[in-house]
Design an enzyme around this catalytic site. Sequence first.
Site, PDB file in Angstrom:
ATOM      1  N   LYS A 163     -23.023  48.533 -18.307  1.00 32.03           N
ATOM      2  CA  LYS A 163     -23.060  47.245 -17.602  1.00 32.03           C
ATOM      3  C   LYS A 163     -24.431  46.935 -17.038  1.00 32.03           C
ATOM      4  O   LYS A 163     -24.857  45.779 -17.037  1.00 32.03           O
ATOM      5  CB  LYS A 163     -22.030  47.227 -16.471  1.00 32.03           C
ATOM      6  CG  LYS A 163     -20.615  47.018 -16.958  1.00 32.03           C
ATOM      7  CD  LYS A 163     -19.730  46.543 -15.820  1.00 32.03           C
ATOM      8  CE  LYS A 163     -18.301  46.324 -16.244  1.00 32.03           C
ATOM      9  NZ  LYS A 163     -17.433  46.035 -15.092  1.00 32.03           N
ATOM     10  N   LYS A 168     -11.227  44.956 -29.738  1.00 29.29           N
ATOM     11  CA  LYS A 168     -10.170  44.832 -28.733  1.00 29.29           C
ATOM     12  C   LYS A 168      -9.900  43.363 -28.412  1.00 29.29           C
ATOM     13  O   LYS A 168     -10.833  42.565 -28.388  1.00 29.29           O
ATOM     14  CB  LYS A 168     -10.621  45.528 -27.429  1.00 29.29           C
ATOM     15  CG  LYS A 168      -9.909  46.858 -27.168  1.00 29.29           C
ATOM     16  CD  LYS A 168     -10.439  47.521 -25.926  1.00 29.29           C
ATOM     17  CE  LYS A 168      -9.501  47.366 -24.746  1.00 29.29           C
ATOM     18  NZ  LYS A 168      -9.820  48.281 -23.650  1.00 29.29           N
ATOM     19  N   LYS A 174     -10.780  38.684 -23.225  1.00 32.41           N
ATOM     20  CA  LYS A 174     -10.913  37.336 -22.678  1.00 32.41           C
ATOM     21  C   LYS A 174     -12.296  36.771 -22.975  1.00 32.41           C
ATOM     22  O   LYS A 174     -12.513  35.563 -22.872  1.00 32.41           O
ATOM     23  CB  LYS A 174     -10.678  37.345 -21.173  1.00 32.41           C
ATOM     24  CG  LYS A 174     -11.744  38.135 -20.445  1.00 32.41           C
ATOM     25  CD  LYS A 174     -11.732  37.891 -18.961  1.00 32.41           C
ATOM     26  CE  LYS A 174     -12.896  38.588 -18.322  1.00 32.41           C
ATOM     27  NZ  LYS A 174     -13.856  37.708 -17.690  1.00 32.41           N
TER      28      LYS A 174
END
Length: 338
Positions: free
Chosen positions: A118, A201, A204
Amino acid sequence: MTDTTFTPRVFSGIQPSGDLHLGNYLGALKRFADAQDKGVQSIYCMVDLHAITVWQDPADLKKSTRELCAGFIASGIDPNKSILINQSQVPEHAQLAWIFNCVARMGWMGRMTQWKDKAGKNAEAASLGLFAYPALMAADILIYHATHVPVGEDQKQHLELTRDIAAKFNHDYGVDFFPLTEPVIEGAATRVMSLRDGSKKMSKSDPSDASRINLTDDADTIAKKIRKAKTDADALPSEVDGLKDRPEARNLVNIFAALNDQTVEQVLADVGGQQFGTFKPALAELAVSKMGPITQEMSRLMADTAEIDRILAHGATQAREITAPILKKTYEIVGMVG
Ligand code: TRP
C-alpha cells in the site's frame, strides 16, 4: 500459557470502504452468519479508524459504515445474538492500540506485506496510521481477548503479528494476560473471482461494474450480470479435476456451490455435462433467490439509517462491558496511575 485458558470468543472486522459485493458476502458475511448459532460470543466490527489510514471523504465514510452495518444485518447477523459495532464508538480499541504501538517493533511493522504494497515506493508520503495499522488490528482483537478471528488469506500475516504482540506483552510484563489468537482462514472455495476475468478477485475497484454483483443490485441486474459472465465454450465437467485451467467455469461453479451450501463435488455431480446455456440461467435463478432478499433488506435499512445507528450504539454499549475491564487491567499491568 495455553490458549484454552480463555473462553472462546470470535472477533472480525471489515473496512467500511463502500460497495459491498458478492465476494464480501460469500467470503465473510455469510460465513459469519452461518457460524452465529454455534453459541460462541461473536463481535463484528466496522473498522472506521482503519479506513482513515488512507483519505476518506467524511460523508462517504459515514455512508459506507452504515451500508456495511446494513450488509451485516441483511446477511443474517442478528444484533440480538452477535455484537455489531463501529470501531470508533468503542474507544478502548484506540487506547489499547497506543499501548501496542509501544510493544510492536518498527522492524516487525516494516515487514508487513500489506504496508509494503500500500505504501509502495513512496512510503515517505504514507500516513503514520497506515504503518501502525496492524497494531490497531491487534488491539481490535485483543481488547476482547478474542480467541478466533475469521479472515481472508491476505490477513494471515497481521494475525501472526497479533500473536507476536500478545506474546511480547505477556513476556515483557511477566503476565498471561493476552491470548494467542487462532486465525480461521477462509478456504479457496469462498474466494469469489471477477465475472469478466476468472483470474482476478471480484473487487469494488474493478472499473467494470459487470465484473461483480453488488449487494445493492436489484434482481434483474443480478440475473443479467450472471447471464453475461465470461465463460469458455466447453460443457461443465463432472469432476473437480475438469475445472483445471478453466478459471471462469470454476468461479461460476464455486459461486453456485457457496450460494447453495453445497460442495463443488456435489454441484458437479448434478450439472456435469451441461452447457453454460443451461447452467447460467440456473445460477442466475439461484443468485436472485438468495441475493434478492439481502439486497432488498439493505435498501430498507438504508432508507432510514436511524435503526442502524441505534444498533451500533447498542453494540458499543455491549462491547464496552467487555473492553473497559480489559483496558483497565492492561493499564494496571503497564503501571498507569488511575
Ligand atoms: N485488516 C482487515 C482487512 O482489511 C480488517 C480488520 C481490522 C480486521 N481489524 C480486524 C479483521 C480485526 C479481523 C480482526 O480485512
